[in-house]
Design a protein around this motif. Structure first.
Motif, short mmCIF file in Angstrom:
data_model
loop_
_atom_site.label_atom_id
_atom_site.label_comp_id
_atom_site.label_asym_id
_atom_site.label_seq_id
_atom_site.Cartn_x
_atom_site.Cartn_y
_atom_site.Cartn_z
N THR A 1 -45.65 57.14 80.12
CA THR A 1 -44.73 57.21 81.25
C THR A 1 -45.06 56.07 82.20
O THR A 1 -46.23 55.84 82.51
CB THR A 1 -44.86 58.57 81.97
OG1 THR A 1 -44.60 59.61 81.04
CG2 THR A 1 -43.88 58.66 83.12
N ARG B 1 -43.22 53.30 85.52
CA ARG B 1 -42.15 53.05 86.49
C ARG B 1 -41.38 51.82 86.03
O ARG B 1 -41.97 50.79 85.73
CB ARG B 1 -42.75 52.80 87.87
CG ARG B 1 -43.73 53.85 88.36
CD ARG B 1 -43.15 55.13 88.83
NE ARG B 1 -42.30 54.92 89.98
CZ ARG B 1 -41.38 55.81 90.37
NH1 ARG B 1 -41.22 56.92 89.71
NH2 ARG B 1 -40.63 55.58 91.41
N GLY C 1 -39.08 56.68 87.00
CA GLY C 1 -40.01 56.90 85.91
C GLY C 1 -39.26 56.82 84.59
O GLY C 1 -38.08 57.17 84.50
N GLY D 1 -39.92 57.33 80.20
CA GLY D 1 -40.81 57.67 79.09
C GLY D 1 -40.50 56.80 77.89
O GLY D 1 -39.33 56.60 77.55
#
Length: 96
Positions: A32, A34, A81, A83
């Motif tokens: 994960t 930013r 965020g 993934g």
């Protein structure tokens, strides 16, 4: 076959595709981080919607989406965020 940006969001699907392509020892690890989704909220909406080709979204809906994204705006753009997968494997057989 799945399309759009989440087509490989499931590890089982990743294993299926890579195994079919001749890979073994496949390892899928989530990360994960930013990421910048656009210069500003309307640009982020355009980017997000572009991941589903052919989708038509009314202007009012686009504006509602932009309103949700505005609080995430910064000097770097709209930062959210995300993934992603780090995938490793060994190519053991070439497909004909």
């Amino acid at each position: 076959m799945a399309d759009a940006m989440a087509s490989f969001s499931e590890p089982d699907r990743i294993h299926e595709v890579l195994t079919g392509a001749g890979f073994t020892d496949i390892d899928v690890n989530p990360v994960t981080l930013r990421t910048c989704w656009g210069r500003d909220a309307p640009d982020a909406v355009d980017f997000y919607l572009s991941r589903t080709p052919g989708l038509t979204v009314p202007g009012a809906t686009r504006e509602e989406m932009a309103a949700v994204l505005r609080p995430y705006g910064s000097e770097r753009g709209v930062v959210l965020g995300a993934g992603v997968w780090i995938i490793t494997g060994t190519l053991t057989a070439r497909r004909p």
